[in-house]
Design a protein around this motif. Structure first.
Motif, PDB file in Angstrom:
ATOM      1  N   UNK A 140     -17.603  10.564  50.324  1.00 62.02           N
ATOM      2  CA  UNK A 140     -17.058   9.731  49.269  1.00 62.02           C
ATOM      3  C   UNK A 140     -15.896   8.925  49.833  1.00 62.02           C
ATOM      4  N   UNK A 141     -16.062   7.612  49.873  1.00 61.45           N
ATOM      5  CA  UNK A 141     -14.938   6.753  50.242  1.00 61.45           C
ATOM      6  C   UNK A 141     -14.269   6.356  48.946  1.00 61.45           C
ATOM      7  N   UNK A 142     -12.986   6.606  48.837  1.00 59.18           N
ATOM      8  CA  UNK A 142     -12.346   6.369  47.550  1.00 59.18           C
ATOM      9  C   UNK A 142     -10.856   6.135  47.674  1.00 59.18           C
ATOM     10  N   UNK A 143     -10.345   5.354  46.737  1.00 56.90           N
ATOM     11  CA  UNK A 143      -8.895   5.155  46.638  1.00 56.90           C
ATOM     12  C   UNK A 143      -8.330   5.931  45.451  1.00 56.90           C
ATOM     13  N   UNK A 144      -9.242   6.510  44.661  1.00 57.95           N
ATOM     14  CA  UNK A 144      -8.782   7.178  43.442  1.00 57.95           C
ATOM     15  C   UNK A 144      -8.034   8.460  43.784  1.00 57.95           C
ATOM     16  N   UNK A 145      -6.903   8.677  43.127  1.00 59.71           N
ATOM     17  CA  UNK A 145      -6.177   9.916  43.376  1.00 59.71           C
ATOM     18  C   UNK A 145      -6.953  11.111  42.833  1.00 59.71           C
ATOM     19  N   UNK A 146      -7.752  10.860  41.784  1.00 62.32           N
ATOM     20  CA  UNK A 146      -8.548  11.957  41.206  1.00 62.32           C
ATOM     21  C   UNK A 146      -9.552  12.514  42.209  1.00 62.32           C
ATOM     22  N   UNK A 147     -10.005  11.673  43.125  1.00 63.39           N
ATOM     23  CA  UNK A 147     -11.139  12.048  43.968  1.00 63.39           C
ATOM     24  C   UNK A 147     -10.862  13.314  44.779  1.00 63.39           C
ATOM     25  N   UNK A 148      -9.609  13.480  45.232  1.00 63.90           N
ATOM     26  CA  UNK A 148      -9.288  14.632  46.078  1.00 63.90           C
ATOM     27  C   UNK A 148      -9.590  15.951  45.382  1.00 63.90           C
TER      28      UNK A 148
END
Ligand SMILES: Nc1ncnc2c1ncn2[C@@H]1O[C@H](COP(=O)(O)OP(=O)(O)OP(=O)(O)O)[C@@H](O)[C@H]1O
Ligand SMILES: [Mg+2]
Length: 230
Positions: free
Chosen positions: A199-207
């Motif tokens: 998952x490439x992501x900038x969302x803080x939720x993603x972690x």
């Protein structure tokens, strides 16, 4: 299923005064395991999509190998690679890839129509579209959808064949928080059912949905220590 990148690197030619090469991804090893969500963050232009596309069998590395259960992707001829990708690798690319003449439902069914002789899994496609909140838009055409709706359609399409490998390039870009959580949960569930997920992501939720977090910086990938996870 297991996806392993061995010493892969990507150089792009740079035009200009002194024509030379630019290294978008510096030589690295990477391994994706069943059951895990790996997240990559990093600044724009740092090489995240370049890495993901090499892992997806879409962009051949300048050097190194990508092995899917031991099969060297870039040693295959184009046709075998396309077939393998379609069957085993679900890709949610960063750009739009909708076929405008097909309905949303048909776009999602495309991976099965392309290669499989079996009846297209329409029930599964409908379920996935409902899961991503597009239950009422199945018969619409892609040009009637918003940017975020097109992202969610791409998520449903990538998951149709239950691929062992799921590569998601900013799948939640432009989504509201409810839909961000919806898409991240789908990816997490896919991993929990045995897929390897990137998952490439900038969302803080993603972690919160990831087992491991990596940071890409100028083509260099490093592991973010779990103590620093937010
Ligand atoms: N086909 C190409 N030819 C030349 N240079 C390229 C090509 N694709 C990407 N690059 C360059 O490689 C670098 C990394 O691009 P990449 O798309 O991997 O970044 P990214 O981390 O995904 O960025 P973003 O967060 O904006 O999507 C950029 O400087 C980009 O200009
Ligand atoms: Mg990118």
């Amino acid at each position: 299923m297991k996806l392993t990148a061995q010493s892969i690197k990507k150089d792009f030619p740079r035009m200009g005064k002194n024509r030379n090469f630019f290294t978008a991804v510096q030589t690295l090893d990477f391994e994706m395991e069943a059951g895990k969500v790996l997240e990559i963050t990093g600044r724009s232009g740092s090489g995240k999509s370049t890495l993901l596309n090499m892992l997806a069998g879409m962009l051949s590395p300048t050097s190194g190998k990508v092995l899917l259960d031991g099969t060297d992707l870039y040693a295959l001829d184009e046709k075998s690679l396309a077939r393998l990708r379609n069957e085993k690798i679900g890709l949610i690319p960063q750009g739009h890839t909708a076929l405008l003449s097909l309905t949303v439902l048909e776009n999602v069914l495309l991976p099965s129509i392309l290669y499989s002789r079996e009846t297209p899994p329409e029930e599964r496609a409908r379920k996935l579209l409902t899961d991503v909140g597009l239950g009422t838009l199945m018969d619409a055409k892609p040009n009637e959808l918003s940017g975020g709706e097109l992202r969610r359609m791409a998520v449903a399409r990538a998951m149709l064949m239950r691929p062992g490998i799921l590569l998601a390039d900013e799948p939640t870009a432009g989504l509201d928080s409810e839909n961000v959580i919806g898409v991240l949960s789908l990816l997490r569930n896919a991993a929990d059912s045995g897929a390897c997920v990137l998952l490439v992501s900038h969302e803080t939720e993603a972690a919160e949905y990831a087992d491991e977090v990596y940071v890409m910086d100028n083509g260099k990938l490093s592991r973010k220590e779990s103590s620093l996870l937010s």
